[in-house]
Design an enzyme around this catalytic site. Sequence first.
Site, mmCIF file in Angstrom:
data_model
loop_
_atom_site.group_PDB
_atom_site.id
_atom_site.type_symbol
_atom_site.label_atom_id
_atom_site.label_comp_id
_atom_site.label_asym_id
_atom_site.label_seq_id
_atom_site.Cartn_x
_atom_site.Cartn_y
_atom_site.Cartn_z
ATOM 1 N N ARG A 33 -1.810 16.800 38.346
ATOM 2 C CA ARG A 33 -0.446 17.328 38.344
ATOM 3 C C ARG A 33 0.514 16.226 37.937
ATOM 4 O O ARG A 33 0.462 15.110 38.460
ATOM 5 C CB ARG A 33 -0.056 17.863 39.717
ATOM 6 C CG ARG A 33 1.378 18.448 39.802
ATOM 7 C CD ARG A 33 1.578 19.091 41.160
ATOM 8 N NE ARG A 33 2.935 19.523 41.428
ATOM 9 C CZ ARG A 33 3.448 20.719 41.121
ATOM 10 N NH1 ARG A 33 2.694 21.585 40.470
ATOM 11 N NH2 ARG A 33 4.675 21.048 41.444
ATOM 12 N N ALA B 136 -0.447 19.451 49.540
ATOM 13 C CA ALA B 136 -0.819 18.057 49.307
ATOM 14 C C ALA B 136 -1.544 17.514 50.535
ATOM 15 O O ALA B 136 -1.098 17.684 51.665
ATOM 16 C CB ALA B 136 0.428 17.238 49.003
ATOM 17 N N GLN C 25 -5.425 19.418 46.703
ATOM 18 C CA GLN C 25 -4.563 18.450 46.017
ATOM 19 C C GLN C 25 -4.636 17.112 46.741
ATOM 20 O O GLN C 25 -4.311 17.022 47.941
ATOM 21 C CB GLN C 25 -3.111 18.919 45.944
ATOM 22 C CG GLN C 25 -2.290 18.009 45.024
ATOM 23 C CD GLN C 25 -0.825 18.369 44.967
ATOM 24 O OE1 GLN C 25 -0.139 18.308 45.973
ATOM 25 N NE2 GLN C 25 -0.344 18.735 43.798
ATOM 26 N N ALA D 277 2.540 13.285 40.526
ATOM 27 C CA ALA D 277 3.884 13.779 40.221
ATOM 28 C C ALA D 277 4.851 13.464 41.355
ATOM 29 O O ALA D 277 4.505 12.834 42.353
ATOM 30 C CB ALA D 277 3.819 15.299 39.983
ATOM 31 N N LEU E 130 1.977 23.618 48.392
ATOM 32 C CA LEU E 130 3.163 23.801 49.238
ATOM 33 C C LEU E 130 2.933 23.141 50.596
ATOM 34 O O LEU E 130 2.136 23.619 51.397
ATOM 35 C CB LEU E 130 3.437 25.299 49.457
ATOM 36 C CG LEU E 130 3.862 26.099 48.232
ATOM 37 C CD1 LEU E 130 3.584 27.580 48.441
ATOM 38 C CD2 LEU E 130 5.344 25.879 47.947
ATOM 39 N N TYR F 165 5.535 10.126 43.801
ATOM 40 C CA TYR F 165 4.542 9.525 44.690
ATOM 41 C C TYR F 165 3.784 8.426 43.941
ATOM 42 O O TYR F 165 4.134 8.064 42.822
ATOM 43 C CB TYR F 165 3.634 10.607 45.266
ATOM 44 C CG TYR F 165 4.407 11.620 46.098
ATOM 45 C CD1 TYR F 165 5.148 11.211 47.210
ATOM 46 C CD2 TYR F 165 4.450 12.969 45.745
ATOM 47 C CE1 TYR F 165 5.884 12.120 47.957
ATOM 48 C CE2 TYR F 165 5.190 13.886 46.493
ATOM 49 C CZ TYR F 165 5.909 13.455 47.597
ATOM 50 O OH TYR F 165 6.641 14.353 48.331
ATOM 51 N N ARG G 149 7.442 28.855 46.035
ATOM 52 C CA ARG G 149 8.176 29.606 47.056
ATOM 53 C C ARG G 149 7.889 31.112 47.030
ATOM 54 O O ARG G 149 7.815 31.728 48.100
ATOM 55 C CB ARG G 149 9.679 29.338 46.926
ATOM 56 C CG ARG G 149 10.056 27.911 47.308
ATOM 57 C CD ARG G 149 11.534 27.654 47.182
ATOM 58 N NE ARG G 149 12.333 28.508 48.054
ATOM 59 C CZ ARG G 149 13.656 28.419 48.178
ATOM 60 N NH1 ARG G 149 14.319 27.521 47.488
ATOM 61 N NH2 ARG G 149 14.295 29.210 48.991
#
Length: 358
Positions: free
Chosen positions: A224, A56, A98, A174, A24, A177, A316
């Site tokens: 991912r 990220a 990540q 994913a 997130l 990107y 979330r």
Amino acid sequence: MPSLFDPIRFGAFTAKNRIWMAPLTRGRATRDHVPTEIMAEYYAQRASAGLIISEATGISQEGLGWPYAPGIWSDAQVEAWLPITQAVHDAGGLIFAQLWHMGRMVPSNVSGMQPVAPSASQAPGLGHTYDGKKPYDVARALRLDEIPRLLDDYEKAARHALKAGFDGVQIHAANGYLIDEFIRDSTNHRHDEYGGAVENRIRLLKDVTERVIATIGKERTAVRLSPNGEIQGTVDSHPEQVFIPAAKMLSDLDIAFLGMREGAVDGTFGKTDQPKLSPEIRKVFKPPLVLNQDYTFETAQAALDSGVADAISFGRPFIGNPDLPRRFFEKAPLTKDVIETWYTQTPKGYTDYPLLGD
């Protein structure tokens, strides 16, 4: 079948439950992309997740285009991550970093350089910059002779992640990107060994994954994907023809786990009528498969019951509910997150959501 509260073995680790925290972006680092002290409290609050996948995190200045997002290419960034990962471990949690290269989604206003992509193109819409939302720049095509340098950046980021105290890494391939742009035919128009045929379009994903595995081990390496639907202007005309072979390739490399965000007709992120590929990917991917997007406690448990998933990552719900596993276990009401504070640089809407019983 296992419940969401059962432990699960993945790679070198055993997660205490199957309620994982999805990555997130929250924008609480410095303008130089150095993590800040407040991030330690935020992540430690959420250490009851079976695994935390960090926001990220940029592998290089070239690849990071989100204001106040953290990086992991410099010594200063590594040092600043150490108390964050230590806080998670002290609270009994596990945390993967990540690794992020945003490709054509990098505004030059943030990185100071022209973005790169598999082919020259411009992402639709507006990107977040330090001067508000602006149209994306036209990205230049990444040259073939630049691929080795890109792989070096991923290697350095993976090595830095372990030095910073992370338990492992997830390669972000994913959401439109850079690696995803190579995979999908809407953004990859190359005519070399990284374009055209399916095995060429998944080559960068394979190269990056193999380099990270060689650096930190397969048991600490995850990926991912977002295998269906359009996102940020990136889509594939026949996703089953490219993502199922990609998943089989990753299974053959025996990575620790594969996380997938899947679009849906009624999805909040990535609306699509392309069918979900998780049932077919489940057939070819043998390590743990972790699904994400719009899951409730009930639908998450149903995914485990069906055998299509081994764990579910929640995004979330973890913003507003630091103790989400406990709330699920006690069937307590969930606190709604406040979108206006997602990307601000203050504790409000970040570390001030109450724990159950506060």
